[in-house]
Design an enzyme around this catalytic site. Structure first.
Site, mmCIF file in Angstrom:
data_model
loop_
_atom_site.group_PDB
_atom_site.id
_atom_site.type_symbol
_atom_site.label_atom_id
_atom_site.label_comp_id
_atom_site.label_asym_id
_atom_site.label_seq_id
_atom_site.Cartn_x
_atom_site.Cartn_y
_atom_site.Cartn_z
ATOM 1 N N ASP A 140 25.204 18.584 16.708
ATOM 2 C CA ASP A 140 26.239 19.594 16.523
ATOM 3 C C ASP A 140 27.630 18.959 16.444
ATOM 4 O O ASP A 140 27.889 17.935 17.085
ATOM 5 C CB ASP A 140 26.190 20.583 17.691
ATOM 6 C CG ASP A 140 26.854 21.900 17.363
ATOM 7 O OD1 ASP A 140 27.212 22.126 16.192
ATOM 8 O OD2 ASP A 140 27.011 22.715 18.294
ATOM 9 N N HIS A 180 29.363 16.283 7.535
ATOM 10 C CA HIS A 180 27.909 16.178 7.362
ATOM 11 C C HIS A 180 27.516 14.804 6.809
ATOM 12 O O HIS A 180 26.499 14.231 7.219
ATOM 13 C CB HIS A 180 27.418 17.283 6.435
ATOM 14 C CG HIS A 180 27.598 18.667 7.006
ATOM 15 N ND1 HIS A 180 27.113 19.022 8.240
ATOM 16 C CD2 HIS A 180 28.226 19.767 6.502
ATOM 17 C CE1 HIS A 180 27.412 20.293 8.477
ATOM 18 N NE2 HIS A 180 28.096 20.764 7.440
ATOM 19 N N LEU A 194 8.172 4.049 15.149
ATOM 20 C CA LEU A 194 8.930 5.217 15.592
ATOM 21 C C LEU A 194 8.586 6.367 14.655
ATOM 22 O O LEU A 194 8.493 6.173 13.442
ATOM 23 C CB LEU A 194 10.440 4.934 15.536
ATOM 24 C CG LEU A 194 11.393 6.122 15.763
ATOM 25 C CD1 LEU A 194 11.321 6.595 17.220
ATOM 26 C CD2 LEU A 194 12.832 5.748 15.398
#
Length: 247
Positions: free
Chosen positions: A25, A42, A136
């Site tokens: 956020d 972004h 991962l």
């Protein structure tokens, strides 16, 4: 591999979390404070994802799940949503080959039917390319909502077990969007808000929650270490008493 719920079995408590889940956020606010368009935040946020992925690999974290686009984000201005979709395509074009070269698996979960055909094809190709990687697992939640996840899982469970009056967690769990991953050990939300916002509602039942005022584009490996340090000072009881843990 399927994992049991923390409400039915007590999981291991690793010193370094196996699974970290993040609500990324603050991208728009980061940009606004710098008198930049929201999309600049972004774009910078994608760089932060790359940084955190590298940090997770270095620290031995096995699963990283990030909330990229919620089912509620369609309510944002149309121009911003369009830019986010294009950014998603660009990120896939640039990052998937690097992830594959570094033995990283990519999964994208959510209701992908609302995305255009090109993006859906790119997601499928990326998942196939990285499917056997083991270092991962990075899960991107896109057009995802925790309530959607539970409802679609219930629908699949009922279809798989018709005519049953009562159902169990064990019957539901395989149909959840992230049945392939253990429940998160650590949840992080950046940007100063302190809520879960319809993210992994089932899976976060016993997750340790960490909130920071840092905007996502400024979230570094050092900030991740701060969150892990906080996690390491928690007493994870899973319904037991502190005295039981000392035995």
């Amino acid at each position: 591999m399927r994992y049991s719920s923390s409400t039915t079995a007590v999981p291991e408590v690793p010193n370094v979390p196996r699974h970290v889940a993040i609500i990324m956020d603050g991208n728009g606010r980061w940009a606004t404070r710098r008198f930049l368009p929201r999309v600049a935040g972004h774009v910078k946020g994608v760089e932060a994802v790359r940084t955190v992925v590298e940090a997770c690999v270095a620290r031995g974290i096995e699963y990283l799940t990030v909330f990229a686009f919620s089912s509620e984000n369609w309510r944002r201005p149309e121009e911003e949503v369009s830019l986010l979709m294009r950014l998603f395509v660009t990120a896939l074009e640039r990052e998937v080959a690097k992830m594959h070269a570094n033995n990283i698996r990519l999964k994208v979960v959510g209701d992908l039917s609302r995305f255009d055909a090109k993006l859906q094809d790119m997601i499928s190709a990326a998942e196939r390319k990285t499917a056997n990687n083991t270092r991962l697992t990075v899960t991107v939640c896109a057009n995802y909502g925790g309530r959607w996840d539970m409802m679609q899982a219930v629908g699949k469970m009922v279809a798989a077990h018709p005519g049953i009056g009562e159902y169990t967690e064990e019957q539901l769990a395989p149909h959840l969007a992230m049945a392939y991953a253990p429940e998160p050990d650590l949840f992080i939300r950046t940007g100063g808000e302190q809520r879960i916002s319809n993210f992994l509602l089932w899976q976060l039942a016993y997750t340790e929650l960490y909130f920071t005022d840092t905007y996502w584009p400024d979230f570094t490996a050092e900030k991740l270490d701060e969150a892990i340090a906080s996690y390491q000072h928690r007493e994870r009881r899973f319904g037991r008493t502190g005295e039981q843990l000392k035995k």
